[in-house]
Design an enzyme around this catalytic site. Structure first.
Site, PDB file in Angstrom:
ATOM      1  CE1 TYR A 107      22.530 110.960  88.933  1.00 11.98           C
ATOM      2  CE2 TYR A 107      23.144 113.247  88.625  1.00 11.98           C
ATOM      3  CZ  TYR A 107      23.443 111.907  88.514  1.00 11.98           C
ATOM      4  OH  TYR A 107      24.634 111.510  87.984  1.00 11.98           O
ATOM      5  CG  ASP A 139      20.529  90.810  72.243  1.00  6.62           C
ATOM      6  OD1 ASP A 139      19.624  91.640  72.020  1.00  6.62           O
ATOM      7  OD2 ASP A 139      21.742  91.082  72.169  1.00  6.62           O
ATOM      8  CB  THR A 152      17.902  98.369  71.055  1.00  9.22           C
ATOM      9  OG1 THR A 152      17.361  97.669  69.934  1.00  9.22           O
ATOM     10  CG2 THR A 152      19.341  97.950  71.250  1.00  9.22           C
ATOM     11  NE  ARG A 186      20.821 106.014  68.897  1.00 10.93           N
ATOM     12  CZ  ARG A 186      20.928 105.006  68.020  1.00 10.93           C
ATOM     13  NH1 ARG A 186      21.548 103.897  68.344  1.00 10.93           N
ATOM     14  NH2 ARG A 186      20.427 105.110  66.809  1.00 10.93           N
TER      15      ARG A 186
HETATM   16  C1  LIG Z   1      21.780  96.531  68.336  1.00  7.33           C
HETATM   17  C2  LIG Z   1      22.063  95.334  69.143  1.00  7.33           C
HETATM   18  C3  LIG Z   1      22.602  95.435  70.432  1.00  7.33           C
HETATM   19  C4  LIG Z   1      23.213  96.699  70.997  1.00  7.33           C
HETATM   20  O1  LIG Z   1      22.467  97.812  71.069  1.00  7.33           O
HETATM   21  P1  LIG Z   1      23.193  99.237  71.341  1.00  7.33           P
HETATM   22  O2  LIG Z   1      22.029 100.086  71.757  1.00  7.33           O
HETATM   23  O3  LIG Z   1      23.836  99.619  70.059  1.00  7.33           O
HETATM   24  O4  LIG Z   1      24.159  99.052  72.440  1.00  7.33           O
HETATM   25  C5  LIG Z   1      22.719  94.281  71.180  1.00  7.33           C
HETATM   26  N1  LIG Z   1      22.354  93.091  70.690  1.00  7.33           N
HETATM   27  C6  LIG Z   1      21.849  92.949  69.444  1.00  7.33           C
HETATM   28  C7  LIG Z   1      21.461  91.588  68.969  1.00  7.33           C
HETATM   29  C8  LIG Z   1      21.697  94.063  68.632  1.00  7.33           C
HETATM   30  O5  LIG Z   1      21.227  93.901  67.394  1.00  7.33           O
END
Ligand SMILES: *Cc1c(COP(=O)(O)O)cnc(C)c1O
Length: 434
Positions: A71, A217, A243, A252
């Site tokens: 933790y 993103d 990610t 992951r």
């Molecule tokens: C894959 C993806 C996410 C989300 O990722 P997770 O780990 O599945 O929650 C967010 N934004 C974009 C553009 C993605 O391609």
């Protein structure tokens, strides 16, 4: 206590409580069997899901470690629990690597996933009810960019931009006029099914003109940025979320880069606003992946991923399967199947029967409902990790063509797939042992 590097030269006598698959087999054969058959499934076919990859045995070793037990709510040096001296070192190393690799002023390695990273970025910059401008899902955006079934669409006033119908590229004039009309607090760019480069400089100037925060993103393409194969959003964005398990090939999870100005807001949004204890085994595994991504080998990999996607896209185009926007600059291609009169859902099922894993996808201005779709999305991160090159992509393109247009060819295509993946194994037999 701590292991200086020298002590790791010979670890044969070091007591390490690491992953022992035999114990899983003995204690829970049901789950052990599933783990093995999933490995067989992945190795036994072509994995063309654009958001997947084969992470390294070193990353898997960190993930399967006792760091999972610790933790560590808070950040290095400021934890709410004792005993964090060792995990602090792992997180600090990971943060330093992320800042160096991406030239960022601040990095947060704790988000549990890409969606969690995005949730934290929203929390740092927008209040419920405020306006956010983002790419529409049917044109390639992500669920977290304003879908009605996601927190983003439920809690924020979402305005969407898309791609032009004539060239299927982001319409920067539309983005600018929507930004000036709606004055969003936050502008998001980045997508899940957009094969082209995004003009971050254009988004920066639109954000400046309209007084918005710019969030990129980069979930899909951050690995290509890490490998210096495409331009980086870091110099232009206020915040970059991503990610760690797509092209980047780590565990992951999620990560956030930001400027010094927004560092405190982002850290507070991740913890304590959105999450409790970080997954320290995943944080350590992210550090391992970042080190791997700093190597010349990884740069060569990232460049090859793009060349492979271009070769695959061209091979499909030559069989009447049209790449949306005419091709790709990245690791993925979006393919319009209307020319061969097959739906996305049919193509996905037919490829699956031939041991080719890919996904149906909506294309821009799709006449089909999302559950059917007129297209497929193909990506090359996994097959490139297996060592395949452009010559193999021409073969893969031909196999997809046969599988998609002639369902009766599935057994023959599947046996050619088997031959191909045996020449380029995912995880050579020595790297994962029972
Ligand atoms: C894959 C993806 C996410 C989300 O990722 P997770 O780990 O599945 O929650 C967010 N934004 C974009 C553009 C993605 O391609």
């Amino acid at each position: 206590m701590a292991n200086p590097a020298g002590e790791l030269d010979d670890i044969s006598g070091v007591p390490f409580w690491g992953p022992d698959f035999g114990q899983l087999v003995a204690e829970d054969p049901e789950i052990a069997g599933i783990v093995l058959s999933e490995l067989d499934r992945a190795r036994g076919g072509l994995q063309l899901i654009a958001s997947e990859n084969f992470t390294s045995p070193a990353v898997l070793a960190a993930l399967g470690s006792t760091l999972s037990n610790k933790y560590a709510e808070g950040y290095p040096g400021k934890r709410y629990y004792g005993g964090c001296s060792e995990v602090d070192r792992a997180e600090n190393i990971g943060i330093a690597r992320a800042k160096e690799l991406f030239g960022a002023e601040h990095a947060n390695l704790q988000p549990h996933s890409g969606a969690s990273a995005n949730l934290a970025a929203y929390a740092a910059f927008v209040k419920p009810g405020e306006t956010v401008l983002a790419m529409s899902l049917p044109h390639g955006g992500h669920l977290t960019h304003g879908s009605k079934v996601n927190f983003s669409g439920r809690w924020f006033d979402i305005v969407s931009y898309g791609v032009r119908e004539d060239n299927e590229l982001i319409d920067y004039d539309e983005v600018r006029s929507l930004a000036l009309e709606h004055r969003p607090r936050l502008i998001i760019c980045g997508a899940t099914a957009y094969p082209r480069l995004i003009d971050f400089e254009a988004f920066r100037s639109i954000a400046d003109e309209s007084g918005a925060i710019l969030m990129v993103d980069a979930a899909h393409f951050i690995g290509l940025v890490a490998g210096k194969a495409i331009p980086s959003p870091v110099p232009y964005a206020d915040v970059v979320t991503f990610t760690t398990h797509k092209v980047l090939r780590g565990p992951r999870g999620g990560m956030i880069l930001t400027t010094a100005e927004h560092a405190a807001a982002i850290d507070k949004a991740v913890f304590p606003m959105m999450q409790g204890g970080p997954l320290m085994h995943a944080v350590a595994a992210k550090a391992v992946a970042l080190k791997e991504a700093m190597s010349p080998d990884y740069q060569a990999y990232a460049a090859q991923v793009i060349r492979n996607a271009q070769a695959l896209s061209a091979a499909l185009a030559s069989q009447g399967m049209r790449p949306v926007s005419g091709g790709t600059d990245t690791h993925l291609a979006l393919i319009d199947l209307r020319g061969v009169d097959v739906t996305g859902a049919e193509a996905e099922a037919r490829c699956d029967a031939a041991r080719i894993t890919l996904n149906k996808n909506a294309i821009p201005y799709d006449p089909q409902p999302p559950a059917v779709g007129s297209g497929i999305r193909v990506g090359t991160p996994s097959v490139t990790t297996q060592g395949m090159g452009e010559a193999e992509m021409a073969v893969v393109g031909a196999l997809i063509g046969r599988a998609v247009t002639d369902p009766a060819s599935a057994p023959a295509v599947a046996s050619e797939v088997t031959e191909l993946v045996e020449r380029f194994p995912a995880y050579d037999r020595g790297s994962v042992t029972v």
